[in-house]
Design an enzyme around this catalytic site. Structure first.
Site, PDB file in Angstrom:
ATOM      1  N   PHE B 114       0.849  -1.188   0.000  1.00 51.64           N
ATOM      2  CA  PHE B 114       0.000   0.000   0.000  1.00 51.64           C
ATOM      3  C   PHE B 114       0.882   1.234   0.000  1.00 51.64           C
ATOM      4  CE2 PHE B 114      -4.563   1.025   1.012  1.00 51.64           C
ATOM      5  CZ  PHE B 114      -5.095   0.019   0.242  1.00 51.64           C
ATOM      6  N   GLN B 227      -8.170  15.012   3.065  1.00 57.56           N
ATOM      7  CA  GLN B 227      -7.486  14.156   2.100  1.00 57.56           C
ATOM      8  C   GLN B 227      -8.249  14.017   0.791  1.00 57.56           C
ATOM      9  OE1 GLN B 227      -6.819   9.649   2.741  1.00 57.56           O
ATOM     10  NE2 GLN B 227      -4.771  10.536   2.771  1.00 57.56           N
ATOM     11  N   HIS B 229      -8.273  11.737  -2.362  1.00 58.04           N
ATOM     12  CA  HIS B 229      -7.783  10.418  -2.787  1.00 58.04           C
ATOM     13  C   HIS B 229      -7.381  10.500  -4.263  1.00 58.04           C
ATOM     14  CE1 HIS B 229      -7.708   6.137  -3.693  1.00 58.04           C
ATOM     15  NE2 HIS B 229      -7.785   5.876  -2.402  1.00 58.04           N
ATOM     16  N   LEU B 239     -15.034   5.739  -5.507  1.00 56.74           N
ATOM     17  CA  LEU B 239     -13.644   5.407  -5.184  1.00 56.74           C
ATOM     18  C   LEU B 239     -13.128   4.177  -5.940  1.00 56.74           C
ATOM     19  CD1 LEU B 239     -11.200   5.802  -3.167  1.00 56.74           C
ATOM     20  CD2 LEU B 239     -12.371   4.176  -1.701  1.00 56.74           C
ATOM     21  N   HIS B 337     -11.931  12.636   0.126  1.00 54.20           N
ATOM     22  CA  HIS B 337     -12.052  11.260   0.591  1.00 54.20           C
ATOM     23  C   HIS B 337     -12.119  11.125   2.103  1.00 54.20           C
ATOM     24  CE1 HIS B 337     -11.572   6.965   0.506  1.00 54.20           C
ATOM     25  NE2 HIS B 337     -10.414   6.994   1.146  1.00 54.20           N
ATOM     26  N   GLU B 361     -12.923   8.317  12.512  1.00 53.50           N
ATOM     27  CA  GLU B 361     -12.658   9.479  11.649  1.00 53.50           C
ATOM     28  C   GLU B 361     -13.134  10.792  12.258  1.00 53.50           C
ATOM     29  OE1 GLU B 361     -13.740   8.927   7.541  1.00 53.50           O
ATOM     30  OE2 GLU B 361     -13.258  10.993   7.008  1.00 53.50           O
TER      31      GLU B 361
END
Lengths: 324, 558
Positions: B114, B227, B229, B239, B337, B361
């Site tokens: 990742f 953020q 993405h 996404l 995102h 979050e």
């Protein structure tokens, strides 16, 4: 493109008005989903339209509803796949479950059935310190079932549940399979015993509707069939379903076709007199209308070929089992 | 009287993990959620969950360093150390609960690469890891028989004599208002993605918890850290997992060039998300994009790998872009995102308000700092969900319920509702939300500057005025989504305020906060958190030093 969306409306607060169809005409993109259209209606035209939706990408399972008569996720159903330019799309709430308002149904029944199959991993013995070891092939196989997003499309269109609310139903049975097939779970016996009872795996009529409507390729009916095999292999054969399967196989292997006279008798169990008696009125009605199957059951011509076929299928199955 | 020792608001991964932990601590716990737990947005986490397992030759310090570097040194290192040391045990717990993680050849948990990390330590279930974990946590919740207030919407936190002691909430199916008394409340409501248009986030992600805490005076921190993405679909913002790049997919510009070689020659497509998104935006801005997009090319990965590991992306490509990723590259662009910022908490999940906790979050314990690494969000939710659940239960233990005047709270809300229901204007939530979202995307997107942010700040009172005029088309109380969306818009406006103020305050570029007028990171002045607190005299901005344990800030290169 121009479309008309015809929505089945229902508002429980308006006691006078039963459910009704309301039409909305709107212009949408070719690539729009049915959900995009419903959101457009809700945001631009009619804020009183109630529906559930959230992710817009077929992962949250909120927006299952009937579109042109079949359960689908509104978010991954393209308008252009269900209507021509200028055409009409019929949108209704999911079936089987009671409607709260418009396209929103009460899913209590759905979740009660899921809870009925003890849907959590039940390993035995001491937990290992690290992870349980398991073959990747088993895990990826299970991923096909875990892909279920619990949207309820299969339950909505299940032809058995429509008639018999006692049926555990496709989603919950697929969930049960997910545990029965998990190498880490040690409760196969009790799970399969419970699933062999009334309302369980044998109550599926194999209509295929759940496989057709599942938006995630979970194929609930195939999982139900796999559970039947496992249950019979585990020795849960003392029930109508298992006996029916055995009688079916015996008859076809012997004569190349079904012996419809003995099939029900064998399915209920030869010694199950009350059940046999309950068949009597049907038998008498059939007799009166001359619909009784032939008393002498003859084999089909070339029955040897059928028997050879049966043998080779059995061998194949044994090879598969041996291979793992 | 509805009452629980611990009340968890939100039923995603953080919320369910918190509830299970509180339950295991012996507390009477309940969850309240505006959607059924399995509809939560944790579902959308595709790629995986990070953990450094020692028996794979990995170690938590490397994971911590990657996280700190990823955060552009804004993450608090004590919290990051805790998260990275707990990652292994939490991962194994999830596996024992039943998550069907992909395996390696020996049957052990398998990993994939990742972004922003030196080695492959992302554990995964195909490309629906979030869903696979979410459903297993819900299984555990059913097993523990934890009460869930399903489709209940929290309107307001109750704070008396400085302590949080419950919530006012509405049962969506009937529209009835209730008070639920609690000794402690844990906010686990997720992010605020819908404040931006477009966003990868689900429609339910509207910053409710962040605003609820902000309204009772709990500070929010680093809200400017938003953020984008790198791989989202144009228009819808749907996404495409970082796992696609983790499996080896390339990013191409209109000339077919793998442009990341010019921005991050070592990590290429797997640099940190902020870096990749900026690179894409620069390509697009400088005319090397196609119709506002660049291309994600998966073709060389092969049909088998795509079928086994990127099956959902294959589906999404077909359904939402009409592209078969096996046969052609798919156009993508950076899209909003995630919010690194959130309600400021300590490592136990405590906010400044006694009895009020937050995790996931919506919280900012500051493990992500200026930029979150992919697959660290799931980890954050379970690690800090777990810990806050335990601590909220400890806080409640032995405490008595506070006497509340329930009728006053309910009547107050009913009064507000009757005002709202009686409004007759053409203004509706939908248009305001769209305008607000576009403004946020324009001025608080990948690149920002003083002028833009100031103009956005100047627009906010106008949005508030329009909101005060907004009226409902649905006048009934049963499952009134028109009402829900309007209430959510109120929460979003509070969140917008803190994001803009944070952005204006931070006069440097760090992590996701890239200012064209202050293009460099400035450790001397800005190795600090930015806090926004609502007071009677309006919002107040303040700063707090970053906790450094052993990793001193260095230049960040990928």
């Amino acid at each position: 493109m121009q479309i008309t969306v015809s929505v089945r409306r229902y508002n429980p607060q308006d006691k006078e008005t039963p459910s009704y169809w309301q039409e909305y005409s709107l212009e949408v993109e070719e690539t729009s989903s049915v959900l995009d259209s419903l959101i457009k209606i809700r945001e631009e035209e009619d804020g009183s339209l109630a529906l559930r939706c959230s992710c817009r990408s077929a992962i949250c399972g909120s927006c299952a509803m009937r579109i042109n008569g079949h359960a689908k996720l509104a978010c991954n159903t393209k308008v252009s796949d269900v209507a021509e330019d200028g055409g009409t799309i019929k949108v209704e709430p999911a079936g089987v479950m009671p409607v709260i308002k418009d396209l929103v149904v009460d899913q209590t029944l759905f979740w009660d059935k899921v809870k009925q199959v003890s849907p959590w991993l039940q390993p035995e013995g001491e937990e290992p310190e690290a992870e349980y070891l398991a073959p990747n092939s088993d895990m990826t196989h299970l991923a096909g079932v875990m892909a279920c997003i619990m949207c309820g499309a299969c339950v909505s269109d299940c032809t058995v549940l429509e008639m018999d609310p006692n049926f555990i139903g496709p989603a919950a049975l697929a969930k049960a399979y997910r545990f029965a097939a998990d190498p880490r779970d040690d409760q196969d016996a009790s799970r399969l015993a419970a699933l062999s009872e009334y309302g369980g795996v044998w109550d599926c009529t194999r209509c295929y509707e759940c496989v057709e409507v599942c938006p995630k390729g979970v194929a609930p009916m195939d999982r139900i069939m796999a559970l039947r095999d496992r249950a019979m292999e585990a020795g849960y054969t003392n029930n109508n379903g298992a006996r029916h399967t055995d009688a079916f196989e015996a008859s076809v292997s012997h004569s190349g076709r079904l012996n419809e006279l003995t099939l029900p008798i064998k399915s209920f169990g030869v010694l199950n007199l009350p059940a046999q008696m309950s068949m009597a009125p049907v038998a008498i009605r059939a007799l009166m209308r001359r619909k009784i199957p032939p008393i002498i059951h003859k084999s089909v011509p070339g029955v040897k070929n059928v028997r050879r076929l049966v043998e080779s299928v059995k061998e194949e199955q044994q090879d598969e089992q041996a291979a793992g | 009287m509805l009452e629980h020792d611990v009340l968890v608001v939100g039923a995603g991964l953080a919320g369910m993990r918190a509830a299970l932990a509180a339950h295991q601590s012996g507390a009477n716990v309940a969850i309240i959620s505006k959607v059924h737990p399995v509809r939560s947005h944790s579902n959308a986490a595709q790629g995986g969950i990070n953990a450094a397992l020692t028996d794979r030759g990995d170690n938590w310090e490397d994971h911590a360093f990657d996280t700190i570097k990823g955060s552009d040194y804004l993450g608090d290192q004590d919290a990051i150390e805790y998260m990275c040391t707990e990652a292994g045990p939490e991962l194994i717990d999830l596996e024992h609960m039943g998550v069907i993680f992909n395996r390696d050849d020996e049957g052990r948990l398998g990993t994939r690469a990742f972004g922003g990390q030196q080695r492959a330590r992302t554990f995964f279930v195909a490309d629906f890891t979030g869903q696979a974990i979410l459903h297993v946590l819900y299984e555990q919740l059913m097993k523990a028989d934890v009460r869930v207030y399903e489709e209940w919407f929290v309107l307001e936190l109750i704070v008396e004599e400085g302590e949080c002691c419950g919530v006012i909430a509405m049962e969506i199916a009937t529209g009835s208002v209730f008070v639920i008394r609690a000794k402690s409340v844990i906010l686990c409501t997720g992010g605020l993605g819908r404040l931006f248009e477009p966003s990868t986030n689900a429609l339910i992600v509207t910053g409710d918890g962040i605003a609820l805490a902000y309204q009772v005076g709990a500070p929010v921190m680093d809200m400017e850290m938003v953020q984008y993405h790198p791989t989202t679909l144009k228009g819808s913002g749907v996404l495409i997992t970082e796992g696609a790049r983790g499996e080896g997919a390339h990013l191409l510009n209109k000339d077919g060039e793998r442009f990341m070689q010019r921005y991050a020659p070592n990590m290429m497509e797997l640099a940190s998300r902020d870096v990749v998104s900026r690179s894409e935006q620069t390509e697009i801005d400088e005319g090397r994009g196609i119709d506002g997009c660049v291309l994600l090319d998966c073709r060389h990965l092969g049909e088998d790998l795509i079928a086994e590991r990127l099956s959902q992306i294959l589906e999404i490509g077909m359904d939402f872009a009409g592209v078969d990723i096996r046969k052609e590259p798919i156009p993508i662009q950076p899209g909003m995102h995630y919010i690194m910022g959130g309600i400021k908490t300590d490592m136990d999940g405590r906010t400044i308000v006694p009895g009020l906790y937050a995790a996931g979050e919506c919280a900012n314990v500051s493990v992500h700092g200026g930029n979150r690494l992919g697959a660290n969000s799931l980890l954050d939710t379970v690690v800090f969900g777990h810990r806050s659940g335990r601590h909220a239960a400890d806080w409640a233990n032995g405490k008595a319920y506070r006497d509340l005047n329930v009728d006053d709270y309910v009547d107050g809300k009913e009064k507000e509702f009757s005002d709202l229901f009686s409004r007759q204007t053409d203004e509706r939530w939908s248009q305001i939300r769209l305008d607000l979202g576009k403004a946020m995307d324009r001025y608080m997107g990948v690149y920002r500057d003083e002028e833009g942010m100031q103009s956005l700040l100047a627009m906010l009172p106008g949005f508030r005025e329009r909101f005060a005029q907004a009226s409902l088309q649905d006048k009934g109380r049963v499952f009134n989504t028109d009402l829900i969306f309007t209430l959510e818009l109120g929460f979003m406006l509070d969140c917008a305020e803190s994001i803009v103020l944070g952005g204006i305050e931070r006069k440097e570029s760090r992590g996701a906060h890239s200012r064209t007028d202050y293009p460099n990171r400035d450790d001397e002045n800005w190795l600090k958190h930015v806090l926004v607190t609502r007071t009677d005299d309006g919002p107040e901005v303040s700063q707090l030093p970053v906790t450094i344990t052993k990793w001193q800030p260095e230049e960040r290169k990928y």
